[in-house]
Design a protein around this motif. Structure first.
Motif, mmCIF file in Angstrom:
data_model
loop_
_atom_site.group_PDB
_atom_site.id
_atom_site.type_symbol
_atom_site.label_atom_id
_atom_site.label_comp_id
_atom_site.label_asym_id
_atom_site.label_seq_id
_atom_site.Cartn_x
_atom_site.Cartn_y
_atom_site.Cartn_z
ATOM 1 N N TRP A 1 0.749 -1.159 -0.027
ATOM 2 C CA TRP A 1 -0.071 0.104 -0.199
ATOM 3 C C TRP A 1 0.845 1.279 -0.211
ATOM 4 O O TRP A 1 0.755 2.296 -0.739
ATOM 5 C CB TRP A 1 -1.015 -0.103 1.123
ATOM 6 C CG TRP A 1 -1.871 -1.085 1.010
ATOM 7 C CD1 TRP A 1 -1.981 -2.133 2.155
ATOM 8 C CD2 TRP A 1 -2.972 -1.160 0.079
ATOM 9 N NE1 TRP A 1 -3.083 -3.079 1.602
ATOM 10 C CE2 TRP A 1 -3.493 -2.465 0.514
ATOM 11 C CE3 TRP A 1 -3.395 -0.527 -0.840
ATOM 12 C CZ2 TRP A 1 -4.816 -2.639 0.020
ATOM 13 C CZ3 TRP A 1 -4.486 -0.948 -1.454
ATOM 14 C CH2 TRP A 1 -5.096 -2.127 -1.264
ATOM 15 N N TRP B 1 2.016 1.805 -3.511
ATOM 16 C CA TRP B 1 1.108 2.016 -4.590
ATOM 17 C C TRP B 1 0.780 3.634 -4.151
ATOM 18 O O TRP B 1 0.862 4.488 -5.093
ATOM 19 C CB TRP B 1 -0.215 1.326 -4.130
ATOM 20 C CG TRP B 1 -1.649 2.186 -4.556
ATOM 21 C CD1 TRP B 1 -2.104 2.004 -6.084
ATOM 22 C CD2 TRP B 1 -2.337 2.854 -4.025
ATOM 23 N NE1 TRP B 1 -3.092 2.664 -6.290
ATOM 24 C CE2 TRP B 1 -3.373 3.285 -4.612
ATOM 25 C CE3 TRP B 1 -2.397 3.205 -2.613
ATOM 26 C CZ2 TRP B 1 -4.395 4.152 -4.630
ATOM 27 C CZ3 TRP B 1 -3.540 4.082 -2.276
ATOM 28 C CH2 TRP B 1 -4.595 4.461 -3.302
ATOM 29 N N LEU B 2 0.651 3.994 -3.027
ATOM 30 C CA LEU B 2 0.687 5.501 -2.610
ATOM 31 C C LEU B 2 1.756 6.420 -3.176
ATOM 32 O O LEU B 2 1.269 7.445 -3.715
ATOM 33 C CB LEU B 2 0.173 5.609 -1.063
ATOM 34 C CG LEU B 2 -0.339 7.068 -0.768
ATOM 35 C CD1 LEU B 2 -1.490 7.570 -1.426
ATOM 36 C CD2 LEU B 2 -0.240 7.248 0.837
ATOM 37 N N HIS B 3 3.070 5.867 -2.647
ATOM 38 C CA HIS B 3 3.781 6.836 -3.450
ATOM 39 C C HIS B 3 4.160 7.165 -4.862
ATOM 40 O O HIS B 3 4.126 8.092 -5.092
ATOM 41 C CB HIS B 3 5.186 6.008 -2.748
ATOM 42 C CG HIS B 3 6.406 6.717 -3.081
ATOM 43 N ND1 HIS B 3 7.742 6.075 -2.307
ATOM 44 C CD2 HIS B 3 6.847 7.871 -3.554
ATOM 45 C CE1 HIS B 3 8.529 7.032 -2.687
ATOM 46 N NE2 HIS B 3 8.104 7.952 -3.427
ATOM 47 N N GLY C 1 1.344 6.683 -6.800
ATOM 48 C CA GLY C 1 0.185 7.664 -7.095
ATOM 49 C C GLY C 1 0.171 9.047 -6.736
ATOM 50 O O GLY C 1 0.027 9.867 -7.771
ATOM 51 N N ILE C 2 0.951 9.234 -5.793
ATOM 52 C CA ILE C 2 1.032 10.807 -5.514
ATOM 53 C C ILE C 2 2.246 11.418 -6.397
ATOM 54 O O ILE C 2 1.863 12.407 -6.911
ATOM 55 C CB ILE C 2 1.374 11.125 -3.935
ATOM 56 C CG1 ILE C 2 0.321 10.553 -3.041
ATOM 57 C CG2 ILE C 2 1.879 12.423 -3.822
ATOM 58 C CD1 ILE C 2 0.492 10.543 -1.501
ATOM 59 N N TRP D 1 0.783 11.795 -10.117
ATOM 60 C CA TRP D 1 -0.463 12.655 -10.368
ATOM 61 C C TRP D 1 -0.212 13.927 -10.909
ATOM 62 O O TRP D 1 0.560 14.794 -10.495
ATOM 63 C CB TRP D 1 -1.031 12.642 -8.990
ATOM 64 C CG TRP D 1 -2.481 13.335 -9.016
ATOM 65 C CD1 TRP D 1 -3.636 12.630 -9.801
ATOM 66 C CD2 TRP D 1 -2.743 14.518 -8.591
ATOM 67 N NE1 TRP D 1 -4.805 13.730 -9.449
ATOM 68 C CE2 TRP D 1 -4.428 14.697 -8.941
ATOM 69 C CE3 TRP D 1 -2.353 15.590 -7.989
ATOM 70 C CZ2 TRP D 1 -5.032 15.846 -8.536
ATOM 71 C CZ3 TRP D 1 -2.966 16.581 -7.411
ATOM 72 C CH2 TRP D 1 -4.375 16.742 -8.024
ATOM 73 N N LEU E 1 -4.767 6.630 6.162
ATOM 74 C CA LEU E 1 -5.183 5.809 5.144
ATOM 75 C C LEU E 1 -5.402 4.456 5.614
ATOM 76 O O LEU E 1 -4.292 3.626 6.060
ATOM 77 C CB LEU E 1 -4.092 5.603 3.833
ATOM 78 C CG LEU E 1 -4.533 4.422 2.848
ATOM 79 C CD1 LEU E 1 -5.738 4.955 2.057
ATOM 80 C CD2 LEU E 1 -3.436 4.408 1.874
ATOM 81 N N ARG F 1 -9.801 2.923 -4.901
ATOM 82 C CA ARG F 1 -8.556 3.700 -4.719
ATOM 83 C C ARG F 1 -8.459 4.781 -5.235
ATOM 84 O O ARG F 1 -7.820 5.743 -4.593
ATOM 85 C CB ARG F 1 -7.665 2.376 -5.556
ATOM 86 C CG ARG F 1 -7.343 1.174 -4.831
ATOM 87 C CD ARG F 1 -6.002 0.466 -5.628
ATOM 88 N NE ARG F 1 -5.841 -0.588 -5.164
ATOM 89 C CZ ARG F 1 -4.741 -1.733 -5.528
ATOM 90 N NH1 ARG F 1 -3.774 -0.936 -6.020
ATOM 91 N NH2 ARG F 1 -4.882 -2.715 -5.000
ATOM 92 N N SER F 2 -9.201 5.175 -6.267
ATOM 93 C CA SER F 2 -9.045 6.502 -6.960
ATOM 94 C C SER F 2 -9.709 7.551 -5.889
ATOM 95 O O SER F 2 -8.936 8.439 -5.818
ATOM 96 C CB SER F 2 -10.030 6.567 -8.408
ATOM 97 O OG SER F 2 -9.934 7.759 -8.795
ATOM 98 N N LYS G 1 -7.278 8.132 -2.903
ATOM 99 C CA LYS G 1 -5.822 8.629 -3.432
ATOM 100 C C LYS G 1 -6.465 10.253 -3.491
ATOM 101 O O LYS G 1 -5.634 11.032 -2.836
ATOM 102 C CB LYS G 1 -5.337 8.031 -4.540
ATOM 103 C CG LYS G 1 -4.128 9.041 -5.065
ATOM 104 C CD LYS G 1 -3.455 8.586 -6.455
ATOM 105 C CE LYS G 1 -4.344 8.926 -7.632
ATOM 106 N NZ LYS G 1 -3.950 8.511 -8.832
ATOM 107 N N LEU H 1 -4.809 13.416 -1.657
ATOM 108 C CA LEU H 1 -4.181 14.502 -2.120
ATOM 109 C C LEU H 1 -4.919 15.900 -1.774
ATOM 110 O O LEU H 1 -4.259 16.885 -1.765
ATOM 111 C CB LEU H 1 -4.324 14.398 -3.952
ATOM 112 C CG LEU H 1 -3.459 13.355 -4.265
ATOM 113 C CD1 LEU H 1 -3.937 12.704 -5.828
ATOM 114 C CD2 LEU H 1 -2.229 13.600 -4.561
#
Length: 665
Positions: free
Chosen positions: A25, A28-30, A32-33, A36, A119, A159-160, A163, A167
């Motif tokens: 997780w 994934w978050l790393h 995703g941010i 973006w 999260l 997930r979207s 995130k 953000l």
């Protein structure tokens, strides 16, 4: 770069705090941010940290970023001070994590409690069952309230959505507005794709140009293939010549050994191929790799260092030179040097003109293994998984190269403490090795060794010893009596014997292991921190205290040189020996030095600190402070009894001390 509310520049948009069990997780978050893109209509808007830019600054993910730090505490504090937001990945594992809670406390102490976001990935907030609680207790210390949270559990946020919620917290913008802007951007993308499909026929005009380019590429590839064919033919001729002798009296038929053939080949390469550098480099690397496979690590390294100096104009051959030398440095424990060589090779083969894309998985998995050895588990996993995806697509799921990548992933999980994840990876690899290589493959033995290590860490000592003994049989048959991999097996089996106090048998195995390893790896190799320390315990167990002390001191040198995870245990065991030899003051100093090291390296193994305190209690008792020592022995003994049986080394020693400190009746 962003700024905090006081106008100070901030290096990171967020600091992700998590337990290793939640690493997927965090990863994934790393990603995703950092990938973006801010919707255009929000650019320039005032956010928490000033005008909104097109991309956010980097994210700090502590376990990956800090892997090479010499001072974990200082590095964490520096990163937290430079992070605009703290994102806590919440789960029962995070609740139990000392480091997650400490990171929350340090961030709160900076006066930015309102910049904490959560999260939730598992467990329950405010759960009735403490084992299911997911919110770390540090969130609520000193009057703290529950931070805003995104929730990835089933039936909660997608997930979207999760995130975007995080953000919005980083940017200090309303979530609904950010969600609407993101939806509008997706609609615009779909419109662009639809428009593009309607004019696709225009691309037909480019086919003529493409045909010309393809023809030129075909010419280049044909020329490259011709060069490879010539190299292969020349290599075949050379290998045949390795078995030829000019003097019939030198021919000994079947009695000639592989080592003699290799040595003859090494001499011929150095003197007979100066005019053919590509062939010379390829053969030099091949011979070096064969020496390494035979366990002749020093000779292998000499050959590969020499082969790496051969200059030519073939980038693919250069990549192979780098790969061979990197593998050698990794075998010898020179991990930083190995990583640098792997990365140079990776940069070459990623270029389309290298012609050696087949080397990329080997370079990636080698880099991953070196990173694992440095406890940099997250980047190691990323490199190995890329190699696995490439080889799985290219070779199929049952290929030995895929097995190697599964083994590397398993070792990474094992060293990261993820034992449940490691076992099936080793089992899958073992199945491939047995199917493709047979029961007597060295790789089969390696996987038995790995499964034994998992069983040991999961406290199934009986199964671990069974695996190690089976592995030893295969190693003796296949590798011979002097291979470094055999030394590893001897050491691991001996460790099982030490823990059930079979000191005599363990000592004999360890004497062999250390002798083999010293010849091919040297006293400074990181593995020697284990082997010397185990031999010291065996020598102490059979009553040879002076010899034990000398081996502990050698183990200490290797451990300090590598900041090895066995450093704390070695300090405690050497302190224990010196206390029992009547040198209580020196023993106490070692034990005191071990305490912060154990706390840092083994935060989830309370028995290790309890063992140090138990040893310290005996030192105090022997040194003239009987009441204080007896209390320490009693308190720590209760913790040890929960982990070790009375028949084990640690359990029996704790019981002996308890009897020792009892007042006379």
């Amino acid at each position: 770069m962003v700024t905090n509310g006081r106008g100070r520049a901030m290096l990171y948009s967020a600091f992700i705090s998590y337990n290793y069990r939640d690493v997927r997780w965090a990863r994934w978050l790393h990603r995703g941010i950092e990938t973006w893109r801010v919707p255009p209509r929000l650019l320039g808007r005032d956010g928490r940290f000033g005008p909104v830019a097109a991309r956010l600054p980097p994210v700090f993910r502590d376990r990956e970023e800090l892997a090479a730090s010499a001072d974990l505490g200082d590095a964490i504090r520096a990163a937290l001070e430079q992070a605009a937001t703290l994102i806590v990945i919440c789960s029962p594992a995070a609740v139990a994590s000392r480091w997650v809670n400490e990171e929350i406390r340090q961030f709160t102490a900076l006066g930015r409690r309102d910049a904490i976001r959560c999260l939730i990935v598992a467990g329950e907030p405010h759960a009735a069952d403490p084992a299911q609680e997911c919110l770390p207790p540090a969130l609520f210390e000193n009057g703290g309230t529950e931070p805003l949270a995104a929730d990835l559990r089933k039936g909660q946020d997608s997930r979207s959505a999760a995130k975007l919620k995080l953000l919005a917290g980083i940017l200090d913008l309303p979530y609904d507005e950010l969600r609407q802007r993101e939806a509008a951007r997706r609609q615009r993308r779909l419109a662009v794709l639809a428009a593009a499909s309607s004019i696709g026929f225009v691309a037909m005009a480019g086919l003529a140009v493409t045909a010309v380019v393809a023809r030129n590429e075909a010419v280049v590839q044909r020329q490259l293939a011709e060069k490879r064919t010539m190299t292969a033919e020349r290599t075949t001729d050379f290998v045949k010549s390795m078995f030829e002798v000019s003097d019939p009296s030198e021919a000994r038929g079947e009695s000639i050994t592989a080592r003699e053939v290799l040595d003859r080949g090494a001499r011929k390469i150095a003197t007979g191929l100066q005019a053919e550098p590509v062939v010379q480099a390829e053969l030099g690397v091949t011979l070096g790799e064969v020496y390494g496979s035979l366990g002749l690590y020093r000779q292998s390294d000499r050959i590969l260092n020499w082969a790496g100096t051969i200059r030519h104009d073939q980038p693919g051959v250069t990549a192979r030179q780098l790969l061979g030398l990197a593998d050698s440095k990794r075998r010898l424990g020179e991990y930083a040097a190995a990583i640098a060589l792997y990365e140079r090779g990776i940069a070459i083969v990623r270029h389309p003109e290298s012609g050696r894309a087949d080397l990329l998985p080997r370079l990636l998995v080698g880099r991953g293994e070196a990173l694992t050895a440095l406890d940099r588990f997250v980047p190691a996993e990323a490199a190995i998984r890329e190699a696995l995806a490439l080889d799985g697509a290219r070779l199929g799921a049952g290929h030995p190269d895929v097995a190697r990548e599964l083994e590397a992933l398993g070792l990474n999980a094992l060293y990261a403490g993820q034992y449940a994840e490691a076992r099936p990876l080793f089992e899958r690899a073992l199945g491939i090795r047995r199917q493709t290589e047979g029961e007597l493959s060295p790789s089969v033995a390696d996987n038995l060794n790995n499964l034994a290590s998992v069983a040991y860490m999961q406290r199934d000592v009986t199964a671990a010893e069974r695996f190690y003994r089976a592995n030893l049989v295969v190693d003796e048959k296949v590798l011979g009596p002097e291979h470094p991999d055999l030394a590893t097996t001897l050491n691991n089996l001996a460790r099982m014997l030490l823990e059930r106090r079979a000191f005599v048998e363990a000592d004999a195995l360890l004497q062999r292991a250390v002798r083999i390893s010293l010849r091919e790896r040297g006293a400074g190799h990181d593995d020697m921190a284990f082997q010397f320390a185990n031999l010291a315990l065996a020598e102490q167990g059979v009553g040879r205290h002076a010899e034990a002390e000398a081996y502990f001191e050698k183990a200490l040198v290797a451990a300090r040189a590598h900041q090895h995870r066995n450093l704390g245990p070695i300090l405690v065991d050497l302190g224990n020996l010196r206390c029992q030899m009547g040198r209580e003051a020196g023993g106490m100093r070692l034990i005191d030095a071990a305490m912060p090291v154990l706390a840092k390296d083994y935060p989830d193994d309370p028995w290790r600190t309890a063992w140090a305190r138990n040893v310290r209690g005996e030192c105090l008792w022997r040194g003239g402070r009987p009441a204080e020592g007896a209390q320490l022995v009693r308190d720590s003994g209760a913790v040890l009894a929960q982990r070790w049986s009375a028949q084990s080394y640690y359990g029996a020693e704790a019981a002996r001390r308890l009897v020792l400190v009892q007042p006379a009746s």
